[in-house]
Design an enzyme around this catalytic site. Structure first.
Site, PDB file in Angstrom:
ATOM      1  CB  CYS A 145       8.752   5.134   3.821  1.00 55.01           C
ATOM      2  SG  CYS A 145       9.086   6.126   5.219  1.00 55.01           S
ATOM      3  CB  CYS A 169      -1.865   3.341   0.641  1.00 58.00           C
ATOM      4  SG  CYS A 169      -2.763   4.024   2.058  1.00 58.00           S
TER       5      CYS A 169
HETATM    6  N1  SAH Z   1      -0.625   3.781   8.048  1.00 60.27           N
HETATM    7  C1  SAH Z   1       0.161   4.869   8.529  1.00 60.27           C
HETATM    8  C2  SAH Z   1       1.570   4.465   8.911  1.00 60.27           C
HETATM    9  C3  SAH Z   1       2.365   3.609   7.949  1.00 60.27           C
HETATM   10  S1  SAH Z   1       3.088   4.388   6.576  1.00 60.27           S
HETATM   11  C4  SAH Z   1       0.143   5.991   7.503  1.00 60.27           C
HETATM   12  O1  SAH Z   1      -0.427   5.818   6.435  1.00 60.27           O
HETATM   13  O2  SAH Z   1       0.654   7.052   7.784  1.00 60.27           O
HETATM   14  C5  SAH Z   1       4.310   5.448   7.122  1.00 60.27           C
HETATM   15  C6  SAH Z   1       4.764   6.426   6.037  1.00 60.27           C
HETATM   16  O3  SAH Z   1       5.392   5.751   4.944  1.00 60.27           O
HETATM   17  C7  SAH Z   1       3.584   7.185   5.465  1.00 60.27           C
HETATM   18  O4  SAH Z   1       3.785   8.543   5.300  1.00 60.27           O
HETATM   19  C8  SAH Z   1       3.432   6.486   4.148  1.00 60.27           C
HETATM   20  O5  SAH Z   1       2.670   7.234   3.328  1.00 60.27           O
HETATM   21  C9  SAH Z   1       4.879   6.264   3.746  1.00 60.27           C
HETATM   22  N2  SAH Z   1       5.064   5.331   2.608  1.00 60.27           N
HETATM   23  C10 SAH Z   1       4.356   4.237   2.353  1.00 60.27           C
HETATM   24  N3  SAH Z   1       4.767   3.658   1.203  1.00 60.27           N
HETATM   25  C11 SAH Z   1       5.775   4.396   0.713  1.00 60.27           C
HETATM   26  C12 SAH Z   1       6.622   4.297  -0.429  1.00 60.27           C
HETATM   27  N4  SAH Z   1       6.506   3.305  -1.311  1.00 60.27           N
HETATM   28  N5  SAH Z   1       7.567   5.235  -0.605  1.00 60.27           N
HETATM   29  C13 SAH Z   1       7.712   6.233   0.291  1.00 60.27           C
HETATM   30  N6  SAH Z   1       6.941   6.379   1.385  1.00 60.27           N
HETATM   31  C14 SAH Z   1       5.986   5.472   1.613  1.00 60.27           C
END
Ligand code: SAH
Length: 345
Positions: A338, A115
């Site tokens: 997160c 992502c």
């Molecule tokens: N792979 C799973 C779980 C890990 S991420 C998923 O995609 O849901 C857990 C949460 O953190 C998700 O909602 C993700 O989108 C969020 N997240 C990831 N990177 C982030 C960032 N830089 N800032 C805020 N939220 C983030």
């Protein structure tokens, strides 16, 4: 190498005991000792010496080692870096709320989802975690609290929102949930475990049949195909409308809902029009929205939104009467928020 004791769910343990003609009561005693009392030493509760010897001889009781601990001075968030047997590292975060904690567990070393807004994705996928490595994060964090913040060792919520895509490691995550939920194990309350997914359909297909007592969160982030493709590349393979058809089939009990996570990124998906599209998409669904202002990390290509934009976004959603929470960043001073987890050396 011996198999890990912590890879066994309760029924696996019963099978081992049965096949080896050991006393049946050993299953409850051992689960209680390791998961309820969370003792680190060898079990010496009410168990026959022959059973104890059998497990000592045939099973491995080691857990991931704590490599480093970062404590936020701002909000008492704790980030652990765990070292695994093959020297890979994963992170786990304890998030405080009212004298209790939520724990954010990792399910993989790195992540294959790539992502564009997530620090972990930059690592690529190294490997899946085993059940014992997942359960081990919980047990070690609990013991750390018992030692360092005595009286505070209460971890009441478990979220799979650390490193990795939990549904991409379904079997190990499922077994860990079974251990957490087992009445002989940690007996985490029903509906206190949430698994977050980027929308990995092979896992969603198994969900209703296999882990119905666990809550699901979907990382949504945009209702628009083109933008979601940019943010979450697997959206090209598993498009949102298809993801939602599987999620809509999940049977929910009265108090249950699906959490939709929406990262707000400055000038990308944070306009009132975006909020309206989100509200429209989720109307009629049993939804709870988590708005997460984007957390920056070294080299990130996006910006956090302005605070007034976040408020405005929520106000639009309020008109749709969908419960919405703005998730404030915790632990960001130690890169524990997160998307800030990256355990690359
Ligand atoms: N792979 C799973 C779980 C890990 S991420 C998923 O995609 O849901 C857990 C949460 O953190 C998700 O909602 C993700 O989108 C969020 N997240 C990831 N990177 C982030 C960032 N830089 N800032 C805020 N939220 C983030």
């Amino acid at each position: 190498m011996k198999p890990s004791f912590y890879d066994l769910n309760y029924s696996d343990l019963e099978t081992v005991i049965h096949q080896n003609n050991l006393n049946r009561s050993a299953a409850a005693v051992l689960f209680n000792w390791h998961y309820k009392k969370k003792e680190a030493a060898q079990c010496f509760d009410n168990i026959a010496k022959s059973s104890l010897d059998f497990f000592e001889k045939n099973f491995d009781f080691s857990l991931p080692e704590i490599d480093t601990v970062h404590e936020s001075t701002k909000d008492r968030t704790v980030k652990f870096l765990f070292k695994l047997k093959d020297n890979h590292k994963v992170e786990t975060v304890l998030i405080p709320f009212q004298n209790k904690y939520s724990i954010c567990l990792s399910s993989q070393v790195g992540c294959a989802m790539n992502c564009s807004f997530c620090f972990t994705g930059e690592q690529g996928l190294k490997r899946n975690l085993t059940t014992s490595e997942i359960v081990g994060q919980f047990l070690k964090a609990w013991r750390w609290l018992a030692t360092n913040r005595p009286g505070e060792e209460r971890i009441l919520n478990i979220v799979f929102m650390g490193q990795g895509e939990p549904l991409h490691n379904f079997d190990a995550v499922k077994k860990a949930c079974e251990i957490f939920l087992s009445q002989y194990g940690t007996s985490i309350g029903v509906q206190k475990i949430t698994v977050s997914t980027a929308g990995y359909i092979p896992g969603l297909k198994r969900w209703s049949q296999e882990i119905p007592r666990v809550n699901l969160a979907l990382s949504l982030h945009s209702t628009l195909e083109e933008k979601r493709n940019e943010l979450i590349p697997i959206n090209k393979k598993y498009p949102l409308d298809e993801v939602l058809t599987y999620i809509d089939k999940i049977p929910l009990n009265k108090k249950q809902f699906i959490t939709y996570e929406y990262i707000l990124i400055k000038d990308f998906n944070d306009s009132p029009a975006d909020a309206k599209q989100l509200g429209t998409l989720l109307t009629g669904r049993t939804a709870y929205i988590n708005l997460i202002p984007f957390n920056a990390f070294p080299g990130s290509r996006y910006q956090p939104p302005n605070l007034d934009k976040v408020e405005q976004f929520k106000e639009v959603l309020d008109t749709f009467k969908i419960p919405t929470l703005i998730r404030t960043a915790k632990g960001d001073d130690v890169l524990a928020a997160c998307g800030q987890l990256n355990s690359k050396d």
